[in-house]
Design a protein around this motif. Structure first.
Motif, PDB file in Angstrom:
ATOM      1  N   TRP A   3       0.846  -1.188   0.000  1.00 13.57           N
ATOM      2  CA  TRP A   3       0.000   0.000   0.000  1.00 13.57           C
ATOM      3  C   TRP A   3       0.879   1.235   0.000  1.00 13.57           C
ATOM      4  O   TRP A   3       1.807   1.354   0.798  1.00 13.57           O
ATOM      5  N   VAL A  28      -8.821  -3.785  -0.281  1.00 12.83           N
ATOM      6  CA  VAL A  28      -8.272  -4.986   0.339  1.00 12.83           C
ATOM      7  C   VAL A  28      -9.341  -6.058   0.232  1.00 12.83           C
ATOM      8  O   VAL A  28     -10.319  -6.052   0.978  1.00 12.83           O
ATOM      9  N   VAL A  60      -4.508 -10.557   4.931  1.00 10.80           N
ATOM     10  CA  VAL A  60      -5.468  -9.504   5.267  1.00 10.80           C
ATOM     11  C   VAL A  60      -5.057  -8.828   6.568  1.00 10.80           C
ATOM     12  O   VAL A  60      -5.135  -7.601   6.697  1.00 10.80           O
ATOM     13  N   ARG A  61      -4.599  -9.618   7.540  1.00 10.28           N
ATOM     14  CA  ARG A  61      -4.116  -9.039   8.800  1.00 10.28           C
ATOM     15  C   ARG A  61      -2.958  -8.082   8.536  1.00 10.28           C
ATOM     16  O   ARG A  61      -2.944  -6.939   9.029  1.00 10.28           O
ATOM     17  N   LEU A  63      -4.290  -4.883   6.290  1.00 12.07           N
ATOM     18  CA  LEU A  63      -5.210  -3.983   6.980  1.00 12.07           C
ATOM     19  C   LEU A  63      -4.588  -3.397   8.248  1.00 12.07           C
ATOM     20  O   LEU A  63      -4.671  -2.189   8.494  1.00 12.07           O
ATOM     21  N   ALA A  67      -1.915  -0.890   7.255  1.00 10.37           N
ATOM     22  CA  ALA A  67      -2.469   0.348   6.720  1.00 10.37           C
ATOM     23  C   ALA A  67      -3.082   1.206   7.826  1.00 10.37           C
ATOM     24  O   ALA A  67      -2.864   2.419   7.878  1.00 10.37           O
ATOM     25  N   LEU A  68      -3.835   0.573   8.721  1.00 10.17           N
ATOM     26  CA  LEU A  68      -4.458   1.329   9.811  1.00 10.17           C
ATOM     27  C   LEU A  68      -3.392   1.928  10.732  1.00 10.17           C
ATOM     28  O   LEU A  68      -3.524   3.064  11.195  1.00 10.17           O
ATOM     29  N   ILE A 106     -10.681   2.620   7.152  1.00 10.47           N
ATOM     30  CA  ILE A 106     -11.552   1.796   6.322  1.00 10.47           C
ATOM     31  C   ILE A 106     -12.775   2.637   6.029  1.00 10.47           C
ATOM     32  O   ILE A 106     -13.609   2.887   6.894  1.00 10.47           O
ATOM     33  N   PHE A 117     -17.061  -0.740   2.465  1.00  9.38           N
ATOM     34  CA  PHE A 117     -16.884  -2.128   2.066  1.00  9.38           C
ATOM     35  C   PHE A 117     -17.760  -2.397   0.853  1.00  9.38           C
ATOM     36  O   PHE A 117     -18.944  -2.084   0.847  1.00  9.38           O
ATOM     37  N   TYR A 171     -12.590  -4.230   1.273  1.00  7.50           N
ATOM     38  CA  TYR A 171     -12.493  -3.016   2.074  1.00  7.50           C
ATOM     39  C   TYR A 171     -11.834  -1.901   1.269  1.00  7.50           C
ATOM     40  O   TYR A 171     -10.767  -2.091   0.669  1.00  7.50           O
ATOM     41  N   ILE A 200      -9.767   1.315   1.571  1.00  7.19           N
ATOM     42  CA  ILE A 200      -8.976   2.052   2.545  1.00  7.19           C
ATOM     43  C   ILE A 200      -8.498   3.357   1.913  1.00  7.19           C
ATOM     44  O   ILE A 200      -8.187   3.422   0.725  1.00  7.19           O
TER      45      ILE A 200
END
Length: 248
Positions: free
Chosen positions: A183, A190, A214-215, A218, A221-222, A228, A231, A237, A239
């Motif tokens: 990202w 995502v 995904v973990r 995401l 990124a967070l 987010i 959806f 998702y 982002i």
């Protein structure tokens, strides 16, 4: 949130009512009547609705432009209380998929050059190009948003096949293996598997890979300032990075 093509007269009536609310409530102020929506939809043009739960949140209408093989997006409106929910972006993503599925490589539309948020959305977030300045494009307009103003517009073209017009997914599947794209801070999707329960039964290794990637994507990124924003059932998702782009 979900986006789909309009289906039936009830959808068309709801779209016309929504446009009239968005354009300040005067009867037929958006100039999009139910009869016109019906004509568009039954002749293969683009008429779509966006929902938050079961509530109509936005809609978009476009028509085919045979002279250059594009889709012209004539009008998009989002209910005021849903404008911070990325509905407009999801409608554009749906519109893009609709066009590409029919072999259409570009979408055009116009916007008021004085509206900064629309300029950012169109030219930066979507990557469309402004190709012409159209003084008083539509002549006098009588809705509450435009009444008394010259209807100057920028004409933009969104090349759906260019990298700038394509927010690629950060996770892709090839030959039952997952590949991750880093990202870089812009809007991105995502994805998640359509049916993770089935994947767990049929391919446990792939299911565990989905969990791990995904973990990583995401959570990373967070932690890097992303939010987010939405959806989408087909894309996953959405982002974005409000701190970087000034979105809110």
């Amino acid at each position: 949130m979900s986006v789909r093509e309009a289906a039936g007269l009830a959808d068309l009536e709801a779209i016309a009512a929504l446009f009239n609310r968005v354009w300040d409530g005067a009867p037929d102020s958006s100039q999009i009547t139910v009869a016109l929506l019906r004509a568009f939809s039954m002749t293969g043009n683009y008429v779509a609705v966006a929902f938050v739960g079961e509530h109509l949140a936005g809609a978009a209408v476009g028509f085919l432009a045979p002279h250059n093989g594009s889709l012209h997006s004539h009008i998009t409106g989002v209910e005021a209380k849903y404008r911070a929910r990325q509905i407009g972006y999801l409608l554009k993503c749906h519109q893009r998929d609709w066009a590409l599925g029919r072999g259409i490589g570009s979408i055009t539309w116009t916007f008021d050059p004085l509206v900064r948020r629309n300029a950012y959305f169109n030219l930066v977030k979507l990557g469309a190009r402004a190709t012409d300045y159209l003084p008083d494009c539509y002549g006098p307009m009588h809705d509450g948003l435009n009444r008394g103003e010259a209807s100057d517009r920028l004409f933009v073209e969104w090349d759906l096949l260019s990298p700038e017009g394509d927010h690629r997914p950060l996770i892709t599947v090839r030959d039952d293996a997952l590949q991750v794209v880093p990202w870089t801070g812009g809007p991105a999707f995502v994805p998640v598997p359509e049916d993770i329960e089935r994947v767990r039964v049929e391919n446990p290794l792939l299911a565990r890979a989905w969990r791990a990637h995904v973990r990583d994507v995401l959570a990373g990124a967070l932690a890097g300032g992303a939010e987010i924003a939405a959806f989408d059932r087909r894309h996953g998702y959405l982002i974005t990075n409000p701190a970087k782009t000034g979105e809110r």
